[in-house]
Design an enzyme around this catalytic site. Structure first.
Site, PDB file in Angstrom:
ATOM      1  N   TYR A  51       0.852  -1.197   0.000  1.00 45.79           N
ATOM      2  CA  TYR A  51       0.000   0.000   0.000  1.00 45.79           C
ATOM      3  C   TYR A  51       0.882   1.238   0.000  1.00 45.79           C
ATOM      4  O   TYR A  51       1.843   1.309   0.767  1.00 45.79           O
ATOM      5  CB  TYR A  51      -0.915   0.024   1.241  1.00 45.79           C
ATOM      6  CG  TYR A  51      -2.364  -0.076   0.843  1.00 45.79           C
ATOM      7  CD1 TYR A  51      -2.928   0.897   0.018  1.00 45.79           C
ATOM      8  CD2 TYR A  51      -3.160  -1.146   1.240  1.00 45.79           C
ATOM      9  CE1 TYR A  51      -4.241   0.803  -0.393  1.00 45.79           C
ATOM     10  CE2 TYR A  51      -4.474  -1.244   0.834  1.00 45.79           C
ATOM     11  CZ  TYR A  51      -5.017  -0.271   0.011  1.00 45.79           C
ATOM     12  OH  TYR A  51      -6.311  -0.356  -0.395  1.00 45.79           O
ATOM     13  N   GLU A  53      -0.481   4.832  -0.609  1.00 44.56           N
ATOM     14  CA  GLU A  53      -1.239   6.065  -0.882  1.00 44.56           C
ATOM     15  C   GLU A  53      -0.346   7.278  -0.647  1.00 44.56           C
ATOM     16  O   GLU A  53       0.391   7.344   0.336  1.00 44.56           O
ATOM     17  CB  GLU A  53      -2.483   6.127   0.009  1.00 44.56           C
ATOM     18  CG  GLU A  53      -3.582   5.224  -0.504  1.00 44.56           C
ATOM     19  CD  GLU A  53      -4.828   5.231   0.340  1.00 44.56           C
ATOM     20  OE1 GLU A  53      -4.928   6.047   1.273  1.00 44.56           O
ATOM     21  OE2 GLU A  53      -5.712   4.398   0.064  1.00 44.56           O
ATOM     22  N   ASP A 197      -5.566  13.781 -25.208  1.00 40.71           N
ATOM     23  CA  ASP A 197      -5.597  12.368 -24.827  1.00 40.71           C
ATOM     24  C   ASP A 197      -4.848  11.607 -25.922  1.00 40.71           C
ATOM     25  O   ASP A 197      -5.369  11.379 -27.012  1.00 40.71           O
ATOM     26  CB  ASP A 197      -7.060  11.907 -24.724  1.00 40.71           C
ATOM     27  CG  ASP A 197      -7.177  10.428 -24.373  1.00 40.71           C
ATOM     28  OD1 ASP A 197      -6.166   9.707 -24.465  1.00 40.71           O
ATOM     29  OD2 ASP A 197      -8.289  10.004 -24.017  1.00 40.71           O
ATOM     30  N   THR A 223      -3.041   6.202 -22.057  1.00 46.08           N
ATOM     31  CA  THR A 223      -2.910   4.866 -21.492  1.00 46.08           C
ATOM     32  C   THR A 223      -1.477   4.441 -21.781  1.00 46.08           C
ATOM     33  O   THR A 223      -0.767   5.088 -22.559  1.00 46.08           O
ATOM     34  CB  THR A 223      -3.890   3.857 -22.131  1.00 46.08           C
ATOM     35  OG1 THR A 223      -3.707   3.881 -23.536  1.00 46.08           O
ATOM     36  CG2 THR A 223      -5.329   4.196 -21.786  1.00 46.08           C
ATOM     37  N   LYS A 226      -1.323   0.718 -25.264  1.00 46.47           N
ATOM     38  CA  LYS A 226      -1.674   0.618 -26.692  1.00 46.47           C
ATOM     39  C   LYS A 226      -0.380   0.648 -27.511  1.00 46.47           C
ATOM     40  O   LYS A 226       0.442  -0.245 -27.369  1.00 46.47           O
ATOM     41  CB  LYS A 226      -2.664   1.732 -27.054  1.00 46.47           C
ATOM     42  CG  LYS A 226      -3.987   1.617 -26.264  1.00 46.47           C
ATOM     43  CD  LYS A 226      -5.013   2.609 -26.737  1.00 46.47           C
ATOM     44  CE  LYS A 226      -6.346   2.430 -26.038  1.00 46.47           C
ATOM     45  NZ  LYS A 226      -6.442   3.132 -24.753  1.00 46.47           N
ATOM     46  N   ARG A 232      -1.348  -2.514 -18.893  1.00 45.44           N
ATOM     47  CA  ARG A 232      -2.649  -1.842 -18.925  1.00 45.44           C
ATOM     48  C   ARG A 232      -2.682  -0.790 -17.817  1.00 45.44           C
ATOM     49  O   ARG A 232      -2.554  -1.136 -16.633  1.00 45.44           O
ATOM     50  CB  ARG A 232      -3.725  -2.906 -18.704  1.00 45.44           C
ATOM     51  CG  ARG A 232      -5.138  -2.486 -18.957  1.00 45.44           C
ATOM     52  CD  ARG A 232      -6.012  -3.703 -19.155  1.00 45.44           C
ATOM     53  NE  ARG A 232      -5.673  -4.340 -20.417  1.00 45.44           N
ATOM     54  CZ  ARG A 232      -6.077  -3.919 -21.621  1.00 45.44           C
ATOM     55  NH1 ARG A 232      -6.888  -2.877 -21.713  1.00 45.44           N
ATOM     56  NH2 ARG A 232      -5.701  -4.525 -22.716  1.00 45.44           N
TER      57      ARG A 232
HETATM   58  N1  DSN Z   1     -11.552   1.171 -25.493  1.00 44.02           N
HETATM   59  C1  DSN Z   1     -10.330   1.736 -26.000  1.00 44.02           C
HETATM   60  C2  DSN Z   1     -10.222   1.552 -27.465  1.00 44.02           C
HETATM   61  O1  DSN Z   1     -10.462   0.447 -27.909  1.00 44.02           O
HETATM   62  O2  DSN Z   1      -9.856   2.460 -28.182  1.00 44.02           O
HETATM   63  C3  DSN Z   1     -10.179   3.135 -25.632  1.00 44.02           C
HETATM   64  O3  DSN Z   1     -10.397   3.284 -24.286  1.00 44.02           O
END
Ligand code: DSN
Length: 423
Positions: A51, A53, A197, A223, A226, A232
């Protein structure tokens, strides 16, 4: 036998099954990728037990001296990789990163402006079914339906009329380069904060083949799983003057304890993305998408915006006799995995759709190149023009040949399912 196999054979078998599914199929979902075994190992480590925080040096728990070093390293690497003044590596996901970024610059009830979901934006950019569309007052811009490109005049007009607290740009199905400088000029004129984003194209930015939003936006969210090819999770970058408010809105604003095992894996991914071969990888991802797009166009498919500058293609199926859902299902039967996707001007529900979205990050990680993309374009076209079992069976055999020629984890020191779990 691994610990998992001994303790929980049912989950072990399912993990194994998913590893085999990934190994044996063509993963063309634009938001997916395959992490390295090093990332996987960090994610599966005992850091999950801690933990923490708070932030490095300012925690609410004792015993954080090691995870402080992990998180500090992740922050340092994120800043170096993207040339950012400040990074917060704690967001559990892109959705959490966006909510924290919004709350850093807007109060509930304030107007926010984002690209509509059907035009390539994202659920968390003000869609009515999402908290972003319920807590704030969303106004949405879109693309010019005749070109598929962001209508920057519409953005300007709307921004000056609505004067939103923030403008967010970026999304999940926009294949082209975005003019961040123009967005920043509009945001400045409207008195708004610009948030980009970059979840989909973060890896391309890191690899130097997509313009960086960092010099233009006050806040950049992402994120890490990707094109960036990490675990993730989420990430926020910002200018120094937003660092305190962004950090406060991640913790305690919207999250509790950070996932230090995932943060360690993010640090590994940032390190990997700083290596020279990541530049080559990113360039190949884009080239592969362009070649696959050409191959599909030659077989009569319509690409929204006419092509791509990134890892993703959005295919408009309105001229075809099948929906996005039917295309996704037929290709899935042949172990070719894409997703149904709404398109600009969509008239069908998001469960049916008039489009599909395809991305090349995952197969490029497997080592596939232009020749394979041409073949895959033909395979997709073959299945979609004749969804019979005979064609699906023939294409499935070709998928098997391809996946065997480009192993994912199979020939690595340890298989995906047991690397992080082995004795
Ligand atoms: N769900 C994702 C996508 O497939 O682009 C984005 O959050």
């Amino acid at each position: 036998m691994s610990h998992l196999e001994k303790v929980d054979p049912r989950i072990h078998a399912l993990v194994q099954q998913e590893a085999e599914r990934q190994e044996g199929g063509l993963e063309l979902i634009a938001s997916e990728n395959f992490v390295s075994l090093a990332v996987l190992e960090a994610m599966g480590s005992g850091l999950t037990n801690k933990y923490a925080e708070g932030y490095p040096g300012r925690r609410y728990y004792g015993g954080c001296e090691v995870v402080d070093k992990v998180e500090s390293l992740a922050i340092e690497r994120a800043c170096e990789l993207f040339g950012a003044e400040h990074a917060n590596v704690q967001p559990h996901s892109g959705a959490q990163a966006n909510m924290a970024a919004f709350l850093a610059v807007a109060d509930p009830g304030d107007t926010i402006m984002g690209m509509s979901l059907t035009h390539g934006g994202h659920l968390t950019h003000g869609a009515s079914v999402n908290a972003s569309g319920r807590l704030f007052r969303p106004v949405q811009y879109g693309v010019d339906e005749s070109t598929g490109l962001i209508d920057i005049d519409q953005v300007r007009e709307l921004a000056l009329k609505e004067r939103p607290a923030l403008i967010i740009v970026g999304g999940s199905a926009y294949p082209r380069v975005i003019d961040f400088e123009a967005f920043r000029a509009i945001a400045d004129d409207a008195g708004s904060v610009l948030i980009v984003d970059m979840a989909h194209f973060a890896g391309l930015v890191a690899g130097g083949c997509y313009p960086s939003p960092v010099p233009h936006a006050q806040i950049v969210t992402s994120t890490t799983h990707k094109t960036l090819r990490g675990p993730r999770g989420g990430l926020i970058l910002c200018t120094g003057d937003y660092s305190k408010t962004v950090d406060k809105q991640v913790f305690p604003g919207t999250q509790g304890g950070p996932l230090e095992h995932v943060i360690a894996a993010k640090a590994v991914a940032f390190h990997e993305a700083m290596q020279p071969d990541f530049k080559q990888y990113a360039a190949r991802v884009v080239k592969n998408a362009q070649v696959l797009g050409d191959s599909l166009q030659q077989r009569g498919f319509t690409l929204v915006s006419g092509g791509t500058d990134s890892h993703l293609l959005l295919i408009d199926l309105r001229a075809q006799s099948y929906t996005g859902k039917e295309a996704e299902e037929a290709l899935g039967r042949a172990e070719i995995h894409i997703n149904k996707n709404t398109i600009p001007g969509e008239t069908r529900s998001p469960f049916i759709t008039s489009g599909i979205r395809i991305g090349t990050s995952g197969l490029t990680t497997r080592g596939m190149g232009e020749a394979e993309m041409k073949t895959i374009g033909e395979m997709i076209s073959d299945v979609l023009s004749d969804m019979s079992n005979a064609v699906v069976t023939r294409v499935t055999q070709r998928v098997q040949e391809l996946t065997e020629a480009f192993p994912l984890y199979r020939d690595s020191a340890a298989p995906i399912s047991s690397q992080a779990l082995a004795d």
